[in-house]
Design a protein around this motif. Structure first.
Motif, PDB file in Angstrom:
ATOM      1  N   THR A 117      42.180 -16.912  20.208  1.00 37.23           N
ATOM      2  CA  THR A 117      42.086 -16.067  20.700  1.00 37.23           C
ATOM      3  C   THR A 117      40.997 -15.969  21.215  1.00 37.23           C
ATOM      4  O   THR A 117      40.047 -15.068  22.570  1.00 37.23           O
ATOM      5  N   ALA A 118      40.077 -16.813  20.616  1.00 40.17           N
ATOM      6  CA  ALA A 118      38.460 -16.543  20.613  1.00 40.17           C
ATOM      7  C   ALA A 118      38.189 -17.290  22.381  1.00 40.17           C
ATOM      8  O   ALA A 118      37.309 -16.669  22.635  1.00 40.17           O
ATOM      9  N   LEU A 119      39.299 -18.473  22.875  1.00 40.44           N
ATOM     10  CA  LEU A 119      38.875 -18.335  24.044  1.00 40.44           C
ATOM     11  C   LEU A 119      39.123 -17.151  25.141  1.00 40.44           C
ATOM     12  O   LEU A 119      38.563 -17.630  25.852  1.00 40.44           O
ATOM     13  N   VAL A 120      39.710 -16.214  24.346  1.00 36.27           N
ATOM     14  CA  VAL A 120      39.212 -15.467  26.036  1.00 36.27           C
ATOM     15  C   VAL A 120      38.729 -14.684  26.191  1.00 36.27           C
ATOM     16  O   VAL A 120      38.889 -13.770  27.015  1.00 36.27           O
ATOM     17  N   SER A 121      37.525 -15.144  25.073  1.00 35.81           N
ATOM     18  CA  SER A 121      36.627 -13.942  25.511  1.00 35.81           C
ATOM     19  C   SER A 121      35.380 -14.375  26.522  1.00 35.81           C
ATOM     20  O   SER A 121      34.404 -13.974  27.210  1.00 35.81           O
ATOM     21  N   VAL A 122      36.243 -16.092  27.572  1.00 33.32           N
ATOM     22  CA  VAL A 122      35.068 -16.316  28.332  1.00 33.32           C
ATOM     23  C   VAL A 122      35.457 -15.606  29.862  1.00 33.32           C
ATOM     24  O   VAL A 122      34.700 -15.899  30.968  1.00 33.32           O
ATOM     25  N   ILE A 123      36.811 -14.862  29.358  1.00 36.74           N
ATOM     26  CA  ILE A 123      37.439 -13.975  31.102  1.00 36.74           C
ATOM     27  C   ILE A 123      36.862 -12.810  30.366  1.00 36.74           C
ATOM     28  O   ILE A 123      37.421 -11.940  31.849  1.00 36.74           O
ATOM     29  N   GLY A 124      36.085 -12.359  29.600  1.00 38.61           N
ATOM     30  CA  GLY A 124      36.032 -10.717  29.679  1.00 38.61           C
ATOM     31  C   GLY A 124      36.320  -9.865  28.959  1.00 38.61           C
ATOM     32  O   GLY A 124      36.135  -9.038  28.747  1.00 38.61           O
ATOM     33  N   LEU A 125      37.673 -10.605  27.902  1.00 38.99           N
ATOM     34  CA  LEU A 125      38.332 -10.222  27.249  1.00 38.99           C
ATOM     35  C   LEU A 125      37.227  -9.665  25.849  1.00 38.99           C
ATOM     36  O   LEU A 125      37.043 -10.264  25.553  1.00 38.99           O
ATOM     37  N   GLU A 126      36.938  -8.099  25.648  1.00 44.62           N
ATOM     38  CA  GLU A 126      36.052  -7.943  24.354  1.00 44.62           C
ATOM     39  C   GLU A 126      36.720  -7.925  23.632  1.00 44.62           C
ATOM     40  O   GLU A 126      37.172  -6.529  22.361  1.00 44.62           O
ATOM     41  N   GLU A 127      37.412  -9.102  22.501  1.00 49.62           N
ATOM     42  CA  GLU A 127      38.001  -9.661  20.957  1.00 49.62           C
ATOM     43  C   GLU A 127      36.789  -9.726  20.197  1.00 49.62           C
ATOM     44  O   GLU A 127      35.824  -9.151  20.767  1.00 49.62           O
ATOM     45  N   ILE A 128      37.303 -10.722  19.146  1.00 53.80           N
ATOM     46  CA  ILE A 128      36.450 -10.568  18.372  1.00 53.80           C
ATOM     47  C   ILE A 128      34.546 -11.074  18.653  1.00 53.80           C
ATOM     48  O   ILE A 128      33.646 -10.824  18.873  1.00 53.80           O
ATOM     49  N   MET A 129      34.882 -12.107  19.564  1.00 53.23           N
ATOM     50  CA  MET A 129      33.879 -13.463  19.783  1.00 53.23           C
ATOM     51  C   MET A 129      33.064 -12.506  21.217  1.00 53.23           C
ATOM     52  O   MET A 129      31.804 -12.668  20.964  1.00 53.23           O
ATOM     53  N   ARG A 130      34.206 -11.980  21.619  1.00 56.23           N
ATOM     54  CA  ARG A 130      33.447 -11.089  23.136  1.00 56.23           C
ATOM     55  C   ARG A 130      32.319 -10.196  22.561  1.00 56.23           C
ATOM     56  O   ARG A 130      30.980  -9.783  23.058  1.00 56.23           O
ATOM     57  N   ARG A 131      32.783  -8.974  21.236  1.00 51.53           N
ATOM     58  CA  ARG A 131      32.166  -7.994  20.787  1.00 51.53           C
ATOM     59  C   ARG A 131      30.494  -8.614  20.778  1.00 51.53           C
ATOM     60  O   ARG A 131      29.749  -8.302  19.945  1.00 51.53           O
ATOM     61  N   SER A 132      30.958  -9.761  19.005  1.00 54.18           N
ATOM     62  CA  SER A 132      30.340 -10.804  18.907  1.00 54.18           C
ATOM     63  C   SER A 132      28.822 -11.396  19.784  1.00 54.18           C
ATOM     64  O   SER A 132      27.732 -11.197  19.463  1.00 54.18           O
ATOM     65  N   GLN A 133      29.137 -11.666  20.646  1.00 56.57           N
ATOM     66  CA  GLN A 133      27.944 -12.224  21.783  1.00 56.57           C
ATOM     67  C   GLN A 133      26.973 -11.096  22.180  1.00 56.57           C
ATOM     68  O   GLN A 133      26.222 -10.929  22.481  1.00 56.57           O
ATOM     69  N   ILE A 134      27.749 -10.179  22.597  1.00 57.21           N
ATOM     70  CA  ILE A 134      27.622  -8.397  22.632  1.00 57.21           C
ATOM     71  C   ILE A 134      26.331  -7.943  21.657  1.00 57.21           C
ATOM     72  O   ILE A 134      25.757  -7.572  22.006  1.00 57.21           O
ATOM     73  N   ALA A 135      26.430  -7.572  20.383  1.00 52.17           N
ATOM     74  CA  ALA A 135      25.731  -7.286  19.232  1.00 52.17           C
ATOM     75  C   ALA A 135      24.821  -8.803  19.521  1.00 52.17           C
ATOM     76  O   ALA A 135      23.692  -8.093  19.200  1.00 52.17           O
ATOM     77  N   VAL A 136      24.757  -9.734  19.708  1.00 54.68           N
ATOM     78  CA  VAL A 136      23.408 -11.208  19.703  1.00 54.68           C
ATOM     79  C   VAL A 136      22.534 -10.605  20.493  1.00 54.68           C
ATOM     80  O   VAL A 136      21.738 -10.289  20.550  1.00 54.68           O
ATOM     81  N   THR A 137      23.124 -10.377  21.645  1.00 54.92           N
ATOM     82  CA  THR A 137      22.211 -10.094  23.013  1.00 54.92           C
ATOM     83  C   THR A 137      21.200  -9.074  22.557  1.00 54.92           C
ATOM     84  O   THR A 137      20.135  -8.949  23.017  1.00 54.92           O
ATOM     85  N   ALA A 138      21.968  -7.766  21.975  1.00 53.52           N
ATOM     86  CA  ALA A 138      21.386  -6.712  21.944  1.00 53.52           C
ATOM     87  C   ALA A 138      20.280  -6.447  20.629  1.00 53.52           C
ATOM     88  O   ALA A 138      19.315  -6.589  20.852  1.00 53.52           O
ATOM     89  N   SER A 139      20.874  -7.125  19.869  1.00 53.56           N
ATOM     90  CA  SER A 139      20.045  -8.024  17.966  1.00 53.56           C
ATOM     91  C   SER A 139      19.539  -9.187  17.852  1.00 53.56           C
ATOM     92  O   SER A 139      18.641  -8.521  17.378  1.00 53.56           O
ATOM     93  N   LYS A 140      19.411  -9.366  18.908  1.00 54.41           N
ATOM     94  CA  LYS A 140      18.622 -10.938  18.611  1.00 54.41           C
ATOM     95  C   LYS A 140      19.326 -11.316  17.318  1.00 54.41           C
ATOM     96  O   LYS A 140      18.048 -12.011  16.647  1.00 54.41           O
ATOM     97  N   GLU A 141      20.126 -11.251  16.216  1.00 49.85           N
ATOM     98  CA  GLU A 141      20.278 -11.831  15.205  1.00 49.85           C
ATOM     99  C   GLU A 141      21.912 -12.428  15.673  1.00 49.85           C
ATOM    100  O   GLU A 141      22.869 -12.087  14.669  1.00 49.85           O
ATOM    101  N   PRO A 142      21.430 -13.760  15.708  1.00 48.85           N
ATOM    102  CA  PRO A 142      22.751 -14.834  16.160  1.00 48.85           C
ATOM    103  C   PRO A 142      23.337 -15.021  14.490  1.00 48.85           C
ATOM    104  O   PRO A 142      24.744 -14.512  14.780  1.00 48.85           O
TER     105      PRO A 142
END
Length: 231
Positions: free
Chosen positions: A168-193
């Motif tokens: 299901t993590a693969l679907v993050s590439v088309i913008g679905l806000e599942e776990i990986m997409r939400r994590s990437q957004i959080a990483v971008t905002a917090s700089k804590e990958p």
């Protein structure tokens, strides 16, 4: 030391719920496709055998990520044409629907082989016994073949579901806000990958453990009558 999620905890929970919904939706589609594919491959009719074999071969030969991209972007022009035909502007396939179709398609291709092996493992004498009792072919399938096939196929389907849960993590590439997409957004905002990707890893691990427990109870329930008859 407390884990600082920088206020992204609710977002990660929402992403987890989206992942669960996507996995269960794709599972539903995949089980239907897998069962149909297995019935086609075990059919006495050559065209159906060819159709089932072609489906499982082509789908398994292409990476899941490519199927997600092909289904999502490949339907843009088609949905646009349908929208223009009915006077609907901006008609498009959602990321959730595209992910469900793509992952369900891939799950079904692998489940086809699992169901096929389970069907072939059932002794032919069971079908012959049903025919001797005057049962119709559909009734033989639903009352004799399907319950046994389900018990035999369940461990293999459980393994496939574990893989599906992580895919299901693969679907993050088309913008679905599942776990990986939400994590990437959080990483971008917090700089804590490391923090957020580690949290995502533990979430996936937790979902997998829950799924394993559920599969254990399903296998135990499906094998109850078989265990009694074998003892």
């Amino acid at each position: 030391m407390t884990l600082d999620l920088y206020g992204f905890g609710p977002a990660l929970l929402a992403g987890t719920w989206m992942t669960i919904k996507l996995a269960l939706s794709a599972l539903s589609v995949g089980l239907v496709l897998g069962l149909l594919g297995a019935l086609a491959k075990t059919s006495p009719y050559k065209p159906l055998q060819w159709l089932g074999g072609t489906y499982s071969t082509i789908v398994r030969g292409v990476p899941e990520l490519l199927w997600v991209l092909l289904i999502y972007f490949g339907t843009v022009s088609l949905m646009s044409s349908i929208g223009e035909l009915f006077g609907i502007r901006g008609l498009a396939l959602s990321a959730f629907a595209a992910g469900t179709i793509a992952l369900g398609l891939c799950f079904g291709a692998y489940a086809t082989e699992v169901f096929r092996g389970a069907i072939l493992a059932i002794p032919k004498g069971h079908r012959e016994a049903g025919m001797a009792l005057g049962m119709s072919k559909p009734r033989i399938f639903w009352r004799l073949i399907l319950p046994q096939m389900w018990r035999i196929a369940l461990p293999g389907l459980g393994n496939l579901f574990m893989i599906l849960m992580k895919d299901t993590a693969l679907v993050s590439v088309i913008g679905l806000e599942e776990i990986m997409r939400r994590s990437q957004i959080a990483v971008t905002a917090s700089k804590e990958p490391f923090t957020f990707f580690m949290v995502a890893a533990f979430i996936y691990l937790g979902l997998t453990i829950i799924a394993m427990i559920g599969m254990h109870f399903l296998e135990k329930r499906a094998s109850r009558g078989f265990v009694r008859s074998a003892s």
